[in-house]
Design an enzyme around this catalytic site. Sequence first.
Site, PDB file in Angstrom:
ATOM      1  CB  SER A 145      10.504  -3.922 -51.250  1.00  0.00           C
ATOM      2  OG  SER A 145      11.517  -3.197 -51.890  1.00  0.00           O
TER       3      SER A 145
ATOM      4  CE1 TYR B 264      11.578  -0.821 -46.730  1.00  0.00           C
ATOM      5  CE2 TYR B 264      12.656  -0.967 -48.859  1.00  0.00           C
ATOM      6  CZ  TYR B 264      11.514  -0.795 -48.109  1.00  0.00           C
ATOM      7  OH  TYR B 264      10.300  -0.606 -48.748  1.00  0.00           O
TER       8      TYR B 264
HETATM    9  P1  NAD Z   1       4.650   5.990 -46.345  1.00  0.00           P
HETATM   10  O1  NAD Z   1       5.730   6.443 -45.415  1.00  0.00           O
HETATM   11  O2  NAD Z   1       3.917   7.018 -47.125  1.00  0.00           O
HETATM   12  O3  NAD Z   1       3.601   5.118 -45.511  1.00  0.00           O
HETATM   13  C1  NAD Z   1       3.959   4.346 -44.408  1.00  0.00           C
HETATM   14  C2  NAD Z   1       2.923   4.614 -43.313  1.00  0.00           C
HETATM   15  O4  NAD Z   1       3.217   3.740 -42.216  1.00  0.00           O
HETATM   16  C3  NAD Z   1       3.003   6.060 -42.780  1.00  0.00           C
HETATM   17  O5  NAD Z   1       1.729   6.664 -42.812  1.00  0.00           O
HETATM   18  C4  NAD Z   1       3.491   5.880 -41.331  1.00  0.00           C
HETATM   19  O6  NAD Z   1       2.957   6.825 -40.425  1.00  0.00           O
HETATM   20  C5  NAD Z   1       3.010   4.475 -41.007  1.00  0.00           C
HETATM   21  N1  NAD Z   1       3.785   3.872 -39.928  1.00  0.00           N
HETATM   22  C6  NAD Z   1       5.124   3.937 -39.737  1.00  0.00           C
HETATM   23  N2  NAD Z   1       5.456   3.290 -38.609  1.00  0.00           N
HETATM   24  C7  NAD Z   1       4.298   2.796 -38.095  1.00  0.00           C
HETATM   25  C8  NAD Z   1       3.990   2.035 -36.938  1.00  0.00           C
HETATM   26  N3  NAD Z   1       4.940   1.655 -36.066  1.00  0.00           N
HETATM   27  N4  NAD Z   1       2.700   1.709 -36.709  1.00  0.00           N
HETATM   28  C9  NAD Z   1       1.726   2.106 -37.566  1.00  0.00           C
HETATM   29  N5  NAD Z   1       1.945   2.831 -38.673  1.00  0.00           N
HETATM   30  C10 NAD Z   1       3.230   3.172 -38.925  1.00  0.00           C
HETATM   31  O7  NAD Z   1       5.332   4.908 -47.287  1.00  0.00           O
HETATM   32  P2  NAD Z   1       4.867   4.236 -48.647  1.00  0.00           P
HETATM   33  O8  NAD Z   1       5.901   4.534 -49.663  1.00  0.00           O
HETATM   34  O9  NAD Z   1       3.436   4.505 -48.952  1.00  0.00           O
HETATM   35  O10 NAD Z   1       5.065   2.694 -48.263  1.00  0.00           O
HETATM   36  C11 NAD Z   1       4.026   1.797 -47.918  1.00  0.00           C
HETATM   37  C12 NAD Z   1       4.620   0.400 -47.940  1.00  0.00           C
HETATM   38  O11 NAD Z   1       5.115   0.123 -49.239  1.00  0.00           O
HETATM   39  C13 NAD Z   1       5.792   0.204 -46.976  1.00  0.00           C
HETATM   40  O12 NAD Z   1       5.743  -1.101 -46.440  1.00  0.00           O
HETATM   41  C14 NAD Z   1       6.991   0.352 -47.881  1.00  0.00           C
HETATM   42  O13 NAD Z   1       8.112  -0.303 -47.358  1.00  0.00           O
HETATM   43  C15 NAD Z   1       6.463  -0.312 -49.142  1.00  0.00           C
HETATM   44  N6  NAD Z   1       7.145   0.020 -50.397  1.00  0.00           N
HETATM   45  C16 NAD Z   1       7.163   1.300 -50.887  1.00  0.00           C
HETATM   46  C17 NAD Z   1       7.780   1.540 -52.105  1.00  0.00           C
HETATM   47  C18 NAD Z   1       7.817   2.916 -52.726  1.00  0.00           C
HETATM   48  O14 NAD Z   1       8.361   3.069 -53.830  1.00  0.00           O
HETATM   49  N7  NAD Z   1       7.245   3.925 -52.081  1.00  0.00           N
HETATM   50  C19 NAD Z   1       8.383   0.499 -52.806  1.00  0.00           C
HETATM   51  C20 NAD Z   1       8.348  -0.788 -52.278  1.00  0.00           C
HETATM   52  C21 NAD Z   1       7.706  -1.016 -51.080  1.00  0.00           C
END
Ligand code: NAD
Length: 283
Positions: free
Chosen positions: A166, A179
Amino acid sequence: MKLPFNIDLSGKVAVVTGGGGVLCGTFAHALAACGAKVAILDLRKEAADKVADEIVADGGIAIGVAANVLEKQSLEAAKKEVNDRLGSCDILINGAGGNHPKGTTTKEYYEMGDEDLEGITSFFDLDPSGVEFVFNLNFLGTLLPTQVFAKDLIGKSDATILNVSSMNAFCPLTKIPAYSGAKAAISNFTQWLAVHFSKVGIRVNAIAPGFFVTDQNRALLFNDKGEYTDRSKKIISQTPMERFGEKEELLGALLFLLSNEAASFVNGIVIPVDGGFSAYSGV
Ligand code: NAD
């Protein structure tokens, strides 16, 4: 699905943790469109199944698998299911991750006496269990699936692991120390693992998404009227391209890092996909 370019993943088995989520669901679609057989692992089985069903409806091969990235037993069971139904794993995407309100301060800056105010979570009020939750989900939630699935990858000439870091890893955002620290650990672990596995044919890299609107952060970025919140306005003002990213804009970096033709000597890097956010000093 429209891809920025095609890579050939036919015959490969890809495991995507957090694949029921917004960003990693899109990754799963892209891998399937390149010919991979995709196992979508998620705590929310119905979300994993939904993505798998969409892929199958598009003519791809995918299965939804229930798995908790924090429980080794659950991951071992998921691996058995993946191996039985799709075969040995070639690609692992560690996508499960996220923040928690208990690892978050209410205010950006500490002011004297904040810890005595009702309804304010100051730095001094941060609940260790919230901080622990966030560290575990992001760091252990990457390490444990790697321990389980990398056993399939060892000794193959073209196996890859992709972690999801991130912007917070480069420079922490206000309010979210847990985070930010946990994602810094992911970038660090990506380098460590790339070195550790360098003799056994596994490349390990990461992408660091900038700001993408997802269900998790929508309420932070838009108010009830659909207008930018103050935090959103700040993000946009610090993003030279002056907008949020579209999730499909991550696919170029994803496919590049997974391609053994394009990235055969690329190991241990973290690619920001952020509209210039991490390059901009604000002046
Ligand atoms: P999201 O919440 O849509 O997806 C995360 C998924 O992980 C969910 O489907 C959730 O059910 C699953 N999850 C949570 N805990 C879990 C566990 N213990 N075991 C298995 N699955 C589990 O989030 P997103 O925005 O698509 O993020 C995906 C990745 O990208 C994450 O690592 C997040 O930190 C990272 N990220 C997102 C952004 C953004 O702008 N959305 C930016 C930087 C990094």
